[in-house]
Motif scaffolding. Structure first.
Motif, PDB file in Angstrom:
ATOM      1  N   PHE A 107      85.995  28.326  69.457  1.00  9.63           N
ATOM      2  CA  PHE A 107      86.120  29.447  68.530  1.00  9.63           C
ATOM      3  C   PHE A 107      85.830  30.749  69.258  1.00  9.63           C
ATOM      4  N   THR A 108      86.440  31.825  68.803  1.00 10.73           N
ATOM      5  CA  THR A 108      86.129  33.132  69.386  1.00 10.73           C
ATOM      6  C   THR A 108      85.098  33.875  68.549  1.00 10.73           C
ATOM      7  N   ARG A 109      84.968  33.521  67.262  1.00 12.25           N
ATOM      8  CA  ARG A 109      84.000  34.167  66.364  1.00 12.25           C
ATOM      9  C   ARG A 109      83.259  33.107  65.561  1.00 12.25           C
ATOM     10  N   ILE A 110      81.942  33.231  65.565  1.00 12.77           N
ATOM     11  CA  ILE A 110      81.081  32.335  64.789  1.00 12.77           C
ATOM     12  C   ILE A 110      80.135  33.210  63.994  1.00 12.77           C
ATOM     13  N   LEU A 111      79.941  32.860  62.744  1.00 16.44           N
ATOM     14  CA  LEU A 111      79.005  33.584  61.894  1.00 16.44           C
ATOM     15  C   LEU A 111      77.918  32.624  61.444  1.00 16.44           C
ATOM     16  N   GLU A 112      76.681  33.054  61.629  1.00 14.69           N
ATOM     17  CA  GLU A 112      75.498  32.303  61.204  1.00 14.69           C
ATOM     18  C   GLU A 112      74.809  33.104  60.106  1.00 14.69           C
ATOM     19  N   ILE A 113      74.588  32.511  58.959  1.00 19.55           N
ATOM     20  CA  ILE A 113      73.884  33.174  57.863  1.00 19.55           C
ATOM     21  C   ILE A 113      72.503  32.542  57.764  1.00 19.55           C
ATOM     22  N   VAL A 114      71.481  33.387  57.814  1.00 20.90           N
ATOM     23  CA  VAL A 114      70.101  32.904  57.902  1.00 20.90           C
ATOM     24  C   VAL A 114      69.283  33.490  56.756  1.00 20.90           C
ATOM     25  N   SER A 115      68.595  32.617  56.029  1.00 29.10           N
ATOM     26  CA  SER A 115      67.738  33.082  54.933  1.00 29.10           C
ATOM     27  C   SER A 115      66.404  33.576  55.496  1.00 29.10           C
ATOM     28  N   ASP A 116      65.554  34.059  54.617  1.00 25.05           N
ATOM     29  CA  ASP A 116      64.237  34.510  55.069  1.00 25.05           C
ATOM     30  C   ASP A 116      63.193  33.393  55.031  1.00 25.05           C
ATOM     31  N   GLU A 117      63.610  32.162  54.784  1.00 20.26           N
ATOM     32  CA  GLU A 117      62.705  31.011  54.790  1.00 20.26           C
ATOM     33  C   GLU A 117      62.331  30.647  56.228  1.00 20.26           C
ATOM     34  N   HIS A 118      61.068  30.309  56.429  1.00 18.86           N
ATOM     35  CA  HIS A 118      60.551  30.011  57.773  1.00 18.86           C
ATOM     36  C   HIS A 118      61.366  28.919  58.472  1.00 18.86           C
ATOM     37  N   LYS A 119      61.640  27.828  57.780  1.00 22.26           N
ATOM     38  CA  LYS A 119      62.367  26.700  58.376  1.00 22.26           C
ATOM     39  C   LYS A 119      63.768  27.127  58.823  1.00 22.26           C
ATOM     40  N   ASP A 120      64.430  27.924  58.011  1.00 17.78           N
ATOM     41  CA  ASP A 120      65.772  28.394  58.332  1.00 17.78           C
ATOM     42  C   ASP A 120      65.744  29.344  59.526  1.00 17.78           C
ATOM     43  N   LYS A 121      64.753  30.238  59.556  1.00 17.46           N
ATOM     44  CA  LYS A 121      64.643  31.175  60.682  1.00 17.46           C
ATOM     45  C   LYS A 121      64.355  30.441  61.989  1.00 17.46           C
ATOM     46  N   GLU A 122      63.503  29.426  61.926  1.00 18.10           N
ATOM     47  CA  GLU A 122      63.190  28.656  63.130  1.00 18.10           C
ATOM     48  C   GLU A 122      64.424  27.931  63.662  1.00 18.10           C
ATOM     49  N   ALA A 123      65.202  27.336  62.762  1.00 20.37           N
ATOM     50  CA  ALA A 123      66.444  26.672  63.172  1.00 20.37           C
ATOM     51  C   ALA A 123      67.420  27.689  63.777  1.00 20.37           C
TER      52      ALA A 123
END
Length: 145
Positions: A107-123
């Motif tokens: 892929f040339t473009r990847i989008l990652e959406i991250v919540s403000d939850e600790h587990k999600d931010k760590e991942a």
């Protein structure tokens, strides 16, 4: 070069993903949504159908016969960018998995959406480091600005 955008601080990660997908669809851009858990992908698909009463976003699973002609492709296995390419513009990959998607180099473009939850931010931090080790062009954006 592969560009990865991290959108941090989403209040509701999946709802934000629905909004982003709708924007891409309205712009005529095709996307592939990757979530490596089939049950979680089914829940997301249900959300995509009804996240807003007047929103309609044509989408199918990657294994559907209509996948090559549908603007939004949902997959829980290796995402294939050729499924969703229109003309010269390559498909964008929206990663909703906790890990980096397989075949990310295709892929040339990847989008990652991250919540403000600790587990999600760590991942997300782990994915950032993985992308960084591959030499991808990384960008961070806050959704709370």
């Amino acid at each position: 070069m592969i560009r990865v955008d991290f959108a941090f601080d989403a209040r509701d990660r999946l709802r934000t993903a629905c909004d982003v997908i709708r924007k891409h669809y309205l712009r005529g851009r095709r996307v592939i949504v990757y979530l490596n858990d089939d049950r979680a992908l089914a829940r997301f698909e249900h959300l995509l159908w009804g996240f807003e009463p007047t929103a309609f976003i044509p989408h199918v699973r990657a294994e559907d016969p209509l996948a090559s002609t549908t603007p939004v492709i949902l997959c829980h296995t290796d995402p294939d960018p050729s499924l969703s390419q229109t003309g010269n513009e390559p498909a964008w990959l929206i990663n909703l998995a906790a890990t980096c998607p397989p075949n990310s180099e295709r892929f040339t473009r990847i989008l990652e959406i991250v919540s403000d939850e600790h587990k999600d931010k760590e991942a997300a931090r782990n994915r950032w480091r993985m992308y960084q080790s591959k030499g991808y062009d990384l960008h961070a954006h806050s959704l709370q600005r």
